[in-house]
Design a protein around this motif. Structure first.
Motif, PDB file in Angstrom:
ATOM      1  N   ASP A  40       0.822  -1.306  -0.098  1.00  0.00           N
ATOM      2  CA  ASP A  40      -0.022   0.006  -0.067  1.00  0.00           C
ATOM      3  C   ASP A  40       0.870   1.285   0.077  1.00  0.00           C
ATOM      4  O   ASP A  40       0.662   2.099  -0.743  1.00  0.00           O
ATOM      5  N   GLU A  41       1.850   1.107   0.849  1.00  0.00           N
ATOM      6  CA  GLU A  41       2.728   2.446   0.976  1.00  0.00           C
ATOM      7  C   GLU A  41       3.323   2.524  -0.338  1.00  0.00           C
ATOM      8  O   GLU A  41       3.745   3.861  -1.066  1.00  0.00           O
ATOM      9  N   PHE A  42       4.069   1.618  -1.011  1.00  0.00           N
ATOM     10  CA  PHE A  42       4.730   1.653  -2.327  1.00  0.00           C
ATOM     11  C   PHE A  42       3.753   2.173  -3.439  1.00  0.00           C
ATOM     12  O   PHE A  42       4.106   3.000  -4.191  1.00  0.00           O
ATOM     13  N   LEU A  43       2.507   1.829  -3.542  1.00  0.00           N
ATOM     14  CA  LEU A  43       1.780   2.241  -4.672  1.00  0.00           C
ATOM     15  C   LEU A  43       1.216   3.726  -4.323  1.00  0.00           C
ATOM     16  O   LEU A  43       0.953   4.393  -5.233  1.00  0.00           O
ATOM     17  N   HIS A  86       8.643  13.400  -6.886  1.00  0.00           N
ATOM     18  CA  HIS A  86       9.746  12.758  -6.163  1.00  0.00           C
ATOM     19  C   HIS A  86       9.455  11.650  -5.450  1.00  0.00           C
ATOM     20  O   HIS A  86      10.129  10.637  -5.446  1.00  0.00           O
ATOM     21  N   LEU A  87       7.878  11.594  -5.026  1.00  0.00           N
ATOM     22  CA  LEU A  87       7.728  10.164  -4.471  1.00  0.00           C
ATOM     23  C   LEU A  87       7.698   9.137  -5.429  1.00  0.00           C
ATOM     24  O   LEU A  87       7.928   8.014  -5.285  1.00  0.00           O
ATOM     25  N   HIS A  88       7.109   9.502  -6.613  1.00  0.00           N
ATOM     26  CA  HIS A  88       7.092   8.506  -7.757  1.00  0.00           C
ATOM     27  C   HIS A  88       8.320   8.023  -8.139  1.00  0.00           C
ATOM     28  O   HIS A  88       8.581   6.736  -8.136  1.00  0.00           O
ATOM     29  N   GLU A  89       9.289   8.879  -8.170  1.00  0.00           N
ATOM     30  CA  GLU A  89      10.795   8.487  -8.588  1.00  0.00           C
ATOM     31  C   GLU A  89      11.163   7.615  -7.670  1.00  0.00           C
ATOM     32  O   GLU A  89      12.191   6.767  -7.990  1.00  0.00           O
ATOM     33  N   SER A  90      10.963   7.900  -6.144  1.00  0.00           N
ATOM     34  CA  SER A  90      11.528   7.271  -4.988  1.00  0.00           C
ATOM     35  C   SER A  90      10.917   5.752  -5.144  1.00  0.00           C
ATOM     36  O   SER A  90      11.857   4.689  -5.063  1.00  0.00           O
ATOM     37  N   ALA A  91       9.557   5.583  -5.786  1.00  0.00           N
ATOM     38  CA  ALA A  91       9.395   4.185  -5.750  1.00  0.00           C
ATOM     39  C   ALA A  91       9.857   3.764  -6.792  1.00  0.00           C
ATOM     40  O   ALA A  91       9.890   2.401  -6.826  1.00  0.00           O
ATOM     41  N   VAL A  92       9.950   4.234  -7.865  1.00  0.00           N
ATOM     42  CA  VAL A  92      10.618   3.479  -9.163  1.00  0.00           C
ATOM     43  C   VAL A  92      12.071   3.161  -8.701  1.00  0.00           C
ATOM     44  O   VAL A  92      12.304   1.900  -9.376  1.00  0.00           O
ATOM     45  N   LYS A  93      12.972   3.892  -8.079  1.00  0.00           N
ATOM     46  CA  LYS A  93      14.317   3.229  -7.468  1.00  0.00           C
ATOM     47  C   LYS A  93      14.114   2.205  -6.791  1.00  0.00           C
ATOM     48  O   LYS A  93      14.975   1.212  -6.927  1.00  0.00           O
ATOM     49  N   ASP A  94      13.008   2.167  -5.874  1.00  0.00           N
ATOM     50  CA  ASP A  94      13.105   1.060  -4.888  1.00  0.00           C
ATOM     51  C   ASP A  94      12.573  -0.256  -5.670  1.00  0.00           C
ATOM     52  O   ASP A  94      13.251  -1.257  -5.462  1.00  0.00           O
ATOM     53  N   LEU A  95      11.784  -0.074  -6.753  1.00  0.00           N
ATOM     54  CA  LEU A  95      11.373  -1.145  -7.509  1.00  0.00           C
ATOM     55  C   LEU A  95      12.519  -2.007  -8.275  1.00  0.00           C
ATOM     56  O   LEU A  95      12.706  -2.918  -8.527  1.00  0.00           O
ATOM     57  N   GLU A  96      13.223  -0.891  -8.877  1.00  0.00           N
ATOM     58  CA  GLU A  96      14.222  -1.308  -9.716  1.00  0.00           C
ATOM     59  C   GLU A  96      15.385  -1.905  -8.778  1.00  0.00           C
ATOM     60  O   GLU A  96      15.995  -3.269  -9.375  1.00  0.00           O
ATOM     61  N   GLU A  97      15.650  -1.607  -7.749  1.00  0.00           N
ATOM     62  CA  GLU A  97      16.550  -2.324  -6.734  1.00  0.00           C
ATOM     63  C   GLU A  97      16.038  -3.815  -6.387  1.00  0.00           C
ATOM     64  O   GLU A  97      16.670  -4.695  -6.525  1.00  0.00           O
ATOM     65  N   LYS A  98      14.712  -3.773  -6.104  1.00  0.00           N
ATOM     66  CA  LYS A  98      14.032  -5.058  -5.772  1.00  0.00           C
ATOM     67  C   LYS A  98      13.857  -6.175  -6.945  1.00  0.00           C
ATOM     68  O   LYS A  98      14.080  -7.271  -6.684  1.00  0.00           O
ATOM     69  N   LEU A  99      14.005  -5.584  -8.080  1.00  0.00           N
ATOM     70  CA  LEU A  99      13.842  -6.479  -9.317  1.00  0.00           C
ATOM     71  C   LEU A  99      15.109  -7.008  -9.906  1.00  0.00           C
ATOM     72  O   LEU A  99      15.136  -7.656 -10.732  1.00  0.00           O
ATOM     73  N   LYS A 100      16.146  -6.503  -9.242  1.00  0.00           N
ATOM     74  CA  LYS A 100      17.569  -6.962  -9.842  1.00  0.00           C
ATOM     75  C   LYS A 100      17.834  -8.323  -9.837  1.00  0.00           C
ATOM     76  O   LYS A 100      18.399  -8.916 -10.891  1.00  0.00           O
ATOM     77  N   GLU A 101      17.034  -9.224  -8.971  1.00  0.00           N
ATOM     78  CA  GLU A 101      17.428 -10.221  -8.778  1.00  0.00           C
ATOM     79  C   GLU A 101      16.373 -11.295  -9.708  1.00  0.00           C
ATOM     80  O   GLU A 101      16.579 -12.456  -9.488  1.00  0.00           O
ATOM     81  N   HIS A 102      15.466 -10.642 -10.189  1.00  0.00           N
ATOM     82  CA  HIS A 102      14.414 -11.382 -10.948  1.00  0.00           C
ATOM     83  C   HIS A 102      14.611 -11.388 -12.495  1.00  0.00           C
ATOM     84  O   HIS A 102      15.694 -10.536 -12.833  1.00  0.00           O
ATOM     85  N   THR A 128       6.399  -7.892 -16.668  1.00  0.00           N
ATOM     86  CA  THR A 128       5.142  -8.105 -16.158  1.00  0.00           C
ATOM     87  C   THR A 128       4.683  -7.323 -15.071  1.00  0.00           C
ATOM     88  O   THR A 128       3.657  -6.700 -14.997  1.00  0.00           O
ATOM     89  N   VAL A 129       5.845  -6.995 -14.260  1.00  0.00           N
ATOM     90  CA  VAL A 129       5.455  -6.227 -13.274  1.00  0.00           C
ATOM     91  C   VAL A 129       5.128  -4.523 -13.828  1.00  0.00           C
ATOM     92  O   VAL A 129       4.167  -3.955 -13.285  1.00  0.00           O
ATOM     93  N   TYR A 130       6.177  -4.047 -14.582  1.00  0.00           N
ATOM     94  CA  TYR A 130       5.921  -2.608 -15.026  1.00  0.00           C
ATOM     95  C   TYR A 130       4.591  -2.676 -16.123  1.00  0.00           C
ATOM     96  O   TYR A 130       3.834  -1.605 -15.944  1.00  0.00           O
ATOM     97  N   LYS A 131       4.378  -3.941 -16.653  1.00  0.00           N
ATOM     98  CA  LYS A 131       3.185  -3.872 -17.461  1.00  0.00           C
ATOM     99  C   LYS A 131       1.928  -3.633 -16.492  1.00  0.00           C
ATOM    100  O   LYS A 131       1.012  -3.018 -17.003  1.00  0.00           O
ATOM    101  N   SER A 132       1.826  -4.645 -15.530  1.00  0.00           N
ATOM    102  CA  SER A 132       0.769  -4.587 -14.676  1.00  0.00           C
ATOM    103  C   SER A 132       0.530  -3.059 -13.970  1.00  0.00           C
ATOM    104  O   SER A 132      -0.383  -2.685 -13.838  1.00  0.00           O
ATOM    105  N   LEU A 133       1.853  -2.621 -13.536  1.00  0.00           N
ATOM    106  CA  LEU A 133       1.667  -1.273 -12.969  1.00  0.00           C
ATOM    107  C   LEU A 133       1.069  -0.472 -13.907  1.00  0.00           C
ATOM    108  O   LEU A 133       0.124   0.632 -13.512  1.00  0.00           O
TER     109      LEU A 133
END
Length: 850
Positions: free
Chosen positions: A500-503, A611-627, A634-639
């Motif tokens: 919820d916080e991320f979205l 800036h909130l959107h940008e911070s969320a994008v950076k967090d997501l990029e970091e989490k998706l590195k291992e995937h 599919t994550v970006y398309k769904s978003l």
């Protein structure tokens, strides 16, 4: 005929109680072994020509088996180690233990039998009890056939260490299961003679929510020679629990299973012997059990904040039903199913002390129409903002055949749904065009309607053309719900736990969101106002006629304000409450909003949230590195799909706001017409009527008397504003955890409410069969009662019992008859006397001496 092992044999009637025992066996519950003498053994007697109650009784008491059947019975009993082990003879009338007719405690049972002749004698007596005075009275009251068809059960008797009764759903608190227990045999519990331990378990998880441990100084126990004896309980056992936690857990688990298997709450009797649990009865609870309804306003309060009015509620209830029916039709749900669900869909909302709530039960029931109930339930709960999900409604269990038959309809429904999802962009554009056409047409109509017929014709047009064509917002809302759930599950898989916080960050700063447009446009207007000091000063001064003055002094600015109000004039705090005064009705409200922009240095910029959107994008990029790359896409398309659908949703909600604004205009016009007709004192009194009542009054139809209604409703709803109401309300309410109030007033007595109802009447104290038994129209007071009182109950107005169990046979009968009752009233028969006037409340357990 003897049926053993017991099973359903075509052409033979084993009776209600035997059917219950058979169902226990089929559910793989431990049951003492038993056999049945079916009703056909006794039919020649009860169906004989010119038979009377007296002749039937006489012949049943002299009943004997044929020689072959007698030999068969002796062999079966020998296999039960009879006569070394006792047996019990029990009734099983054809219509006993039914859905509506329990015959609780009315039929005879004979225990501790160790002699064959006594067994046969007991069989006759048991069958004859179907024609006892109590049984005949019960049949007459319940309007049952006078011809009773008794079957008889012979069953191994268990040496009971403890016995008891379970109500798998407790009528007083349907969220609970009631378990009562005594030491020894259960005879003293069911006849109301002994006070039991009482355990009330949460139906959700079996935890004990309330308990009452009785002083158990007596017990019934079998004696080899003397039969059933009332004995003293050892002192160290008198105040300890008669059931262990393990016993309660096992009873809860099995009783829950039995209720689900039978599709109805069960009245169950059990015995514990040498730490082993036996079930000896399971039948439907016959008294009405109220549905547990959960109302929740966690999310809907955003639209209907605080106390509303009768008109807004009736309108909203109708709107929700209309929209949901369109959803059902869209998915090609069969017509017969739609008919079944009509009461559910018509009650998706509830009014709780003037506030609009979701009826959560009915929302869950509607979800049962769709595949993937569990997943959709979780997604819906998240969308609704439910902090405390409800588990009273679960997915219906389907057989393999039912599941197979649903494959193709479900497949085609999903195809329709996904096809509609793909066409959303086009559908949304067409929907906006359709609404705009009617919106522009509506506000070109004359300011007042000439007559009620014309007004109602316009309302019917809005019902048909707009509210009746709300498919696109429905499809998009479903898409948002499903995409939100899908995105959440993908984010969790990616390692983002607080989805919820991320979205909230990821979706921030979107200037294309329609809901942000009024603020953006208002800011632009404020900048223009600042360029003219006189205009700015006038807006800050905010006189009542500010809009008229601006029209005269600043016509260009006035024109822009009119354009804003035409588009966004209904977008106001409380915009879905029809009684709300909007910017369209009072332009001064617009200027009060605009003044805020002129008197503060803070400027509103959605871009500042980027800036909130940008911070969320950076967090997501970091989490998706291992995937994998595929998962990332599919994550970006769904978003992206979720973001687009939310954008659509906000734009479509503006159309909803406009639609409600048109209805608001119509109802205010209706108020003026009714004021002209002297039906209403003020036009705005219209909001204290329902839609149906307004139509009746406009067309001068009979069926509604308005005298005093408006004044009473205004007072009621004003009182509601002073009251606090929880975000989630359960009806009937959960058991209070507050301590019972201590009454110093000697005219007030308290007990345990068992059967709801408020009664004021004269009391009659009955202490035995020699007492005055003229109970007609009176409230009966007694130390204890038993099923033998059945003939007295139907004519009395209420019953007060000093000692007893809520699960005793007599209380079961009182519930079945719907007679208000209160039990466990300390000192009742000493404090009250016949002839006194009292009031009693069978819900709260309160008694007042008048």
């Amino acid at each position: 005929m003897i049926i053993y092992p017991v099973k359903n044999v075509p052409g033979y009637t084993i009776g209600g109680k035997a059917k219950g025992l058979l169902k226990l066996l089929e559910a793989q519950v431990t049951v003492p072994d038993f056999l049945v003498l079916p009703a056909e053994n006794f039919d020649p007697i009860v169906k004989a020509k010119d038979a009377t109650t007296v002749s039937i009784l006489d012949q049943l008491l002299r009943f004997t088996l044929s020689k072959p059947e007698e030999e068969k019975l002796r062999q079966i009993l020998s296999g039960w180690d009879f006569p070394n082990r006792s047996i019990i003879v029990r009734s099983s009338i054809a219509d006993e233990d039914g859905t509506h007719d329990a015959f609780a405690g009315i039929m005879s049972s004979y225990m501790n039998l160790r002699n064959y002749e006594d067994v046969i004698e007991a069989v006759g007596k048991c069958a004859a009890s179907a024609y006892s005075a109590e049984a005949v009275a019960y049949r007459q009251y319940k309007q049952l056939s006078a011809v009773a068809r008794p079957a008889v059960i012979l069953q191994q008797q268990i040496d009971a260490d403890a016995s008891g009764v379970v109500f798998s759903t407790y009528p007083q608190y349907p969220q609970e299961m009631a378990v009562h227990a005594v030491w020894g045999l259960g005879e003293g519990l069911v006849n109301g003679e002994l006070d039991p331990d009482e355990f009330y378990l949460s139906k959700k998880d079996g935890t004990v929510v309330h308990q009452k441990i009785a002083l158990k100084d007596k017990l019934y126990q079998m004696h080899d020679e003397k039969g059933i004896q009332l004995l003293d309980v050892e002192e160290d056992k008198q105040q300890i629990h008669s059931l262990t936690e393990e016993h309660l857990h096992e009873i809860f688990t099995i009783s829950t299973r039995l209720e689900k298997r039978n599709g109805h709450p069960q009245d169950i009797e059990y015995v514990i012997s040498r730490n082993k649990l036996y079930f000896v009865q399971s039948r439907h609870i016959t008294q009405e059990i109220p549905d547990v309804i959960v109302y929740d306003n966690s999310n809907i309060q955003e639209s209907y904040c605080g106390v509303t009015t009768p008109l807004t509620f009736s309108f909203a209830q109708h709107a929700y039903a209309t929209v949901y029916f369109q959803t059902i039709i869209l998915l090609a749900i069969p017509e017969q199913v739609i008919t079944t669900y009509t009461p559910v869909v018509n009650n998706l909302l509830g009014l709780v002390q003037g506030r609009i709530y979701y009826n959560i039960n009915n929302w869950y029931r509607c979800l049962q129409l769709f595949p993937s109930f569990k997943q959709n339930k979780e997604d819906m709960e998240r969308m609704m903002g439910l902090e405390e999900p409800v588990d009273f409604i679960t997915d219906t269990e389907k057989s393999f055949t039912e599941k197979l038959s649903m494959i193709f309809p479900t497949f085609f429904n999903l195809l329709r749904l996904f096809s509609a999802f793909r066409k959303l962009e086009k559908s949304v554009a067409e929907f906006h065009s359709h609404i705009t056409k009617h919106y522009e047409r509506f506000y070109k109509l004359p300011g007042a309607f000439a007559n009620p017929v014309q007004l109602l014709e316009e309302k019917n047009l809005l019902d048909k053309e707009l509210m009746g064509n709300w498919t696109t917002p429905i499809i998009n809302d479903l898409y948002v719900m499903m995409m939100n759930g899908k995105v959440r599950r993908k984010l969790l898989k990616a390692g983002i736990l607080d989805t919820d916080e991320f979205l909230s960050r990821y979706l921030a700063g979107n200037q294309e969101i329609e809901s942000a447009q009024p603020a953006i446009l208002m800011q632009k207007l404020s900048l223009k106002a600042m360029e003219q000091e006189a205009l700015k000063a006038l807006i800050i001064l905010l006189p009542d006629d500010v809009h008229t003055q601006i029209k005269a002094q600043f016509p260009a600015f006035y024109k822009e304000v009119e354009g804003f109000i035409h588009v966004y004039g209904d977008r106001t705090v409380g915009e879905l409450k029809l009684e709300t005064i909007t910017m369209r009705l009072s332009p001064k409200i617009f200027y009060s909003y605009l003044r805020n922009y002129l008197t503060t240095s803070n400027s509103f910029q959605t871009s500042a949230l980027s800036h909130l959107h940008e911070s969320a994008v950076k967090d997501l990029e970091e989490k998706l590195k291992e995937h994998s790359v595929f998962f990332k896409k599919t994550v970006y398309k769904s978003l992206g799909k979720l973001q687009k659908s939310i954008q659509y949703r906000e734009a479509l909600r503006l159309e909803r706001t406009r639609l409600f604004g048109m209805y608001r205009t119509l109802y205010l016009a209706a108020g003026e017409l009714l004021k002209e007709k002297k039906v209403l004192a003020e036009a705005r009194d219209i909001f204290y009527l329902t839609q149906d009542e307004i139509e009746i009054l406009l067309l001068d139809k009979p069926g509604f008397e308005i005298a005093g209604v408006i004044t009473e409703r205004i007072a009621t709803f004003e009182q509601y504003k002073k009251e606090e109401v929880a975000a989630q309300v359960t009806i009937p309410p959960l058991r209070s955890t507050k301590p019972e109030p201590v009454d110093e007033d000697p005219s007030v007595l308290r007990g345990t409410g068992c059967v709801p109802g408020q009664i004021t009447a004269e009391i009659i104290v009955i202490d035995g069969p020699d007492s005055d038994l003229d109970v007609s129209g009176k409230i009966v007071c007694a130390l204890r009662t038993d099923p033998g009182w059945v003939a007295l109950f139907p004519t009395c107005k209420g019953v007060l019992i000093e000692k007893g169990s809520a699960l005793s046979h007599s209380v079961i009968l009182l519930r079945e008859f719907g007679i208000p009752a209160i039990i466990n009233i300390p000192g009742l028969t000493k404090k009250l006397s016949s002839g006194q006037q009292i009031s009693m409340d069978g819900s709260t357990g309160e008694i007042k001496l008048l």
